[in-house]
Write a protein that holds these residues in place. Structure first.
Motif, PDB file in Angstrom:
ATOM      1  N   LEU A   1       0.838  -1.201   0.000  1.00 26.58           N
ATOM      2  CA  LEU A   1       0.000   0.000   0.000  1.00 26.58           C
ATOM      3  C   LEU A   1       0.872   1.249   0.000  1.00 26.58           C
ATOM      4  CD1 LEU A   1      -2.806   1.353   0.245  1.00 26.58           C
ATOM      5  CD2 LEU A   1      -2.489   1.245   2.709  1.00 26.58           C
ATOM      6  N   ILE A   2       1.865   1.281   0.875  1.00 28.20           N
ATOM      7  CA  ILE A   2       2.765   2.441   0.944  1.00 28.20           C
ATOM      8  C   ILE A   2       3.535   2.599  -0.363  1.00 28.20           C
ATOM      9  CG2 ILE A   2       4.772   3.402   2.137  1.00 28.20           C
ATOM     10  CD1 ILE A   2       3.700   1.968   4.672  1.00 28.20           C
ATOM     11  N   SER A   3       3.987   1.488  -0.933  1.00 28.28           N
ATOM     12  CA  SER A   3       4.705   1.547  -2.217  1.00 28.28           C
ATOM     13  C   SER A   3       3.812   2.114  -3.309  1.00 28.28           C
ATOM     14  CB  SER A   3       5.186   0.155  -2.617  1.00 28.28           C
ATOM     15  OG  SER A   3       6.148  -0.326  -1.717  1.00 28.28           O
ATOM     16  N   GLY A   4       2.551   1.695  -3.323  1.00 25.81           N
ATOM     17  CA  GLY A   4       1.623   2.204  -4.324  1.00 25.81           C
ATOM     18  C   GLY A   4       1.340   3.678  -4.165  1.00 25.81           C
ATOM     19  N   LEU A   5       1.268   4.143  -2.930  1.00 30.45           N
ATOM     20  CA  LEU A   5       0.985   5.558  -2.692  1.00 30.45           C
ATOM     21  C   LEU A   5       2.185   6.451  -2.999  1.00 30.45           C
ATOM     22  CD1 LEU A   5      -1.055   5.329   0.638  1.00 30.45           C
ATOM     23  CD2 LEU A   5      -1.924   5.847  -1.643  1.00 30.45           C
ATOM     24  N   THR A   6       3.380   5.957  -2.725  1.00 29.02           N
ATOM     25  CA  THR A   6       4.575   6.782  -2.924  1.00 29.02           C
ATOM     26  C   THR A   6       5.203   6.605  -4.302  1.00 29.02           C
ATOM     27  OG1 THR A   6       6.042   5.093  -2.005  1.00 29.02           O
ATOM     28  CG2 THR A   6       5.139   6.734  -0.472  1.00 29.02           C
ATOM     29  N   GLY A   7       4.907   5.486  -4.971  1.00 27.64           N
ATOM     30  CA  GLY A   7       5.531   5.207  -6.249  1.00 27.64           C
ATOM     31  C   GLY A   7       6.952   4.696  -6.111  1.00 27.64           C
ATOM     32  N   GLU A   8       7.339   4.346  -4.889  1.00 27.35           N
ATOM     33  CA  GLU A   8       8.670   3.814  -4.630  1.00 27.35           C
ATOM     34  C   GLU A   8       8.556   2.390  -4.103  1.00 27.35           C
ATOM     35  OE1 GLU A   8      11.278   7.714  -3.548  1.00 27.35           O
ATOM     36  OE2 GLU A   8      10.288   6.727  -1.888  1.00 27.35           O
ATOM     37  N   ASP A   9       9.682   1.722  -3.961  1.00 27.87           N
ATOM     38  CA  ASP A   9       9.725   0.377  -3.404  1.00 27.87           C
ATOM     39  C   ASP A   9       9.935   0.508  -1.903  1.00 27.87           C
ATOM     40  OD1 ASP A   9      10.000  -2.330  -2.941  1.00 27.87           O
ATOM     41  OD2 ASP A   9      12.088  -2.395  -3.601  1.00 27.87           O
ATOM     42  N   CYS A  10       8.871   0.337  -1.110  1.00 32.34           N
ATOM     43  CA  CYS A  10       8.936   0.542   0.330  1.00 32.34           C
ATOM     44  C   CYS A  10       8.735  -0.772   1.075  1.00 32.34           C
ATOM     45  CB  CYS A  10       7.868   1.530   0.777  1.00 32.34           C
ATOM     46  SG  CYS A  10       8.030   3.163   0.032  1.00 32.34           S
ATOM     47  N   ALA A  11       9.528  -0.982   2.106  1.00 30.13           N
ATOM     48  CA  ALA A  11       9.387  -2.127   3.002  1.00 30.13           C
ATOM     49  C   ALA A  11       9.760  -1.662   4.403  1.00 30.13           C
ATOM     50  CB  ALA A  11      10.270  -3.291   2.557  1.00 30.13           C
ATOM     51  N   MET A  12       8.820  -1.735   5.327  1.00 32.55           N
ATOM     52  CA  MET A  12       9.040  -1.240   6.678  1.00 32.55           C
ATOM     53  C   MET A  12      10.147  -2.011   7.391  1.00 32.55           C
ATOM     54  SD  MET A  12       7.028   1.222   6.592  1.00 32.55           S
ATOM     55  CE  MET A  12       7.005   1.852   8.235  1.00 32.55           C
ATOM     56  N   LEU A  13      10.354  -3.266   7.044  1.00 31.09           N
ATOM     57  CA  LEU A  13      11.375  -4.082   7.689  1.00 31.09           C
ATOM     58  C   LEU A  13      12.778  -3.512   7.472  1.00 31.09           C
ATOM     59  CD1 LEU A  13      11.733  -6.650   9.347  1.00 31.09           C
ATOM     60  CD2 LEU A  13      11.993  -7.904   7.218  1.00 31.09           C
TER      61      LEU A  13
ATOM     62  N   ASP B   1      18.499  -0.442   9.707  1.00 30.03           N
ATOM     63  CA  ASP B   1      19.204   0.814   9.438  1.00 30.03           C
ATOM     64  C   ASP B   1      19.379   1.083   7.948  1.00 30.03           C
ATOM     65  OD1 ASP B   1      19.425   1.444  12.132  1.00 30.03           O
ATOM     66  OD2 ASP B   1      21.308   0.355  12.349  1.00 30.03           O
ATOM     67  N   LYS B   2      18.379   0.719   7.171  1.00 32.37           N
ATOM     68  CA  LYS B   2      18.355   1.012   5.745  1.00 32.37           C
ATOM     69  C   LYS B   2      17.169   1.932   5.474  1.00 32.37           C
ATOM     70  CE  LYS B   2      20.269  -3.469   4.424  1.00 32.37           C
ATOM     71  NZ  LYS B   2      19.993  -4.729   3.739  1.00 32.37           N
ATOM     72  N   PRO B   3      17.188   2.664   4.381  1.00 27.55           N
ATOM     73  CA  PRO B   3      16.026   3.493   4.057  1.00 27.55           C
ATOM     74  C   PRO B   3      14.799   2.620   3.804  1.00 27.55           C
ATOM     75  CG  PRO B   3      17.841   3.923   2.527  1.00 27.55           C
ATOM     76  CD  PRO B   3      18.262   2.813   3.424  1.00 27.55           C
ATOM     77  N   VAL B   4      13.658   3.030   4.333  1.00 22.38           N
ATOM     78  CA  VAL B   4      12.429   2.269   4.171  1.00 22.38           C
ATOM     79  C   VAL B   4      12.009   2.241   2.706  1.00 22.38           C
ATOM     80  CG1 VAL B   4       9.987   2.185   4.786  1.00 22.38           C
ATOM     81  CG2 VAL B   4      11.683   2.722   6.529  1.00 22.38           C
ATOM     82  N   CYS B   5      12.113   3.362   2.029  1.00 24.59           N
ATOM     83  CA  CYS B   5      11.727   3.437   0.615  1.00 24.59           C
ATOM     84  C   CYS B   5      12.962   3.713  -0.237  1.00 24.59           C
ATOM     85  CB  CYS B   5      10.701   4.540   0.391  1.00 24.59           C
ATOM     86  SG  CYS B   5       9.116   4.220   1.173  1.00 24.59           S
ATOM     87  N   ARG B   6      12.950   3.119  -1.420  1.00 24.32           N
ATOM     88  CA  ARG B   6      14.016   3.359  -2.390  1.00 24.32           C
ATOM     89  C   ARG B   6      13.363   3.499  -3.765  1.00 24.32           C
ATOM     90  NH1 ARG B   6      16.608  -2.596  -1.544  1.00 24.32           N
ATOM     91  NH2 ARG B   6      14.953  -3.757  -2.548  1.00 24.32           N
ATOM     92  N   PRO B   7      14.069   4.099  -4.713  1.00 24.11           N
ATOM     93  CA  PRO B   7      13.466   4.274  -6.044  1.00 24.11           C
ATOM     94  C   PRO B   7      13.025   2.936  -6.626  1.00 24.11           C
ATOM     95  CG  PRO B   7      15.504   5.507  -5.886  1.00 24.11           C
ATOM     96  CD  PRO B   7      15.411   4.668  -4.643  1.00 24.11           C
ATOM     97  N   ASN B   8      11.895   2.948  -7.275  1.00 26.18           N
ATOM     98  CA  ASN B   8      11.334   1.741  -7.861  1.00 26.18           C
ATOM     99  C   ASN B   8      12.052   1.450  -9.168  1.00 26.18           C
ATOM    100  OD1 ASN B   8       9.766  -0.399  -8.600  1.00 26.18           O
ATOM    101  ND2 ASN B   8       7.821   0.661  -8.336  1.00 26.18           N
TER     102      ASN B   8
END
Length: 93
Positions: free
Chosen positions: A55-67, A72-79
């Protein structure tokens, strides 16, 4: 019993039921909760992301994973799949 004793008991019962009824967990059948956990588990096993991550990936247009945030990595990265798809349609020259 006198009315003075019954009123506080009645009031505490009403307050307890109101708080329980307004909480997020009240009234949700166990089957719905189990189904949600199962769907999220299958999604994570298949894609490495849960349903909220999709859901978050779809809203932001990025590849997001809360894990990733816990590692200590960015939650979202460019898709990258979107970037590759756009690169394939760009005119050359």
């Amino acid at each position: 019993m006198s009315k003075h004793i019954i009123r506080p008991v009645y009031r505490s019962i009403v307050v307890t039921l109101a708080v329980w009824g307004l909480s997020a967990c009240a009234g949700v059948p166990v089957a719905v909760t189990a189904g949600t956990i199962a769907v999220d588990g299958f999604s994570y096993a298949a894609t490495g992301k849960g349903t909220a991550d999709h859901l978050i990936s779809g809203l932001t247009g990025e590849d997001c994973a809360m894990l990733r945030g816990f590692n200590d990595k960015p939650v979202c990265r460019p898709n990258t799949s979107t970037l590759l798809a756009d690169a394939g349609t760009a005119p050359m020259g």
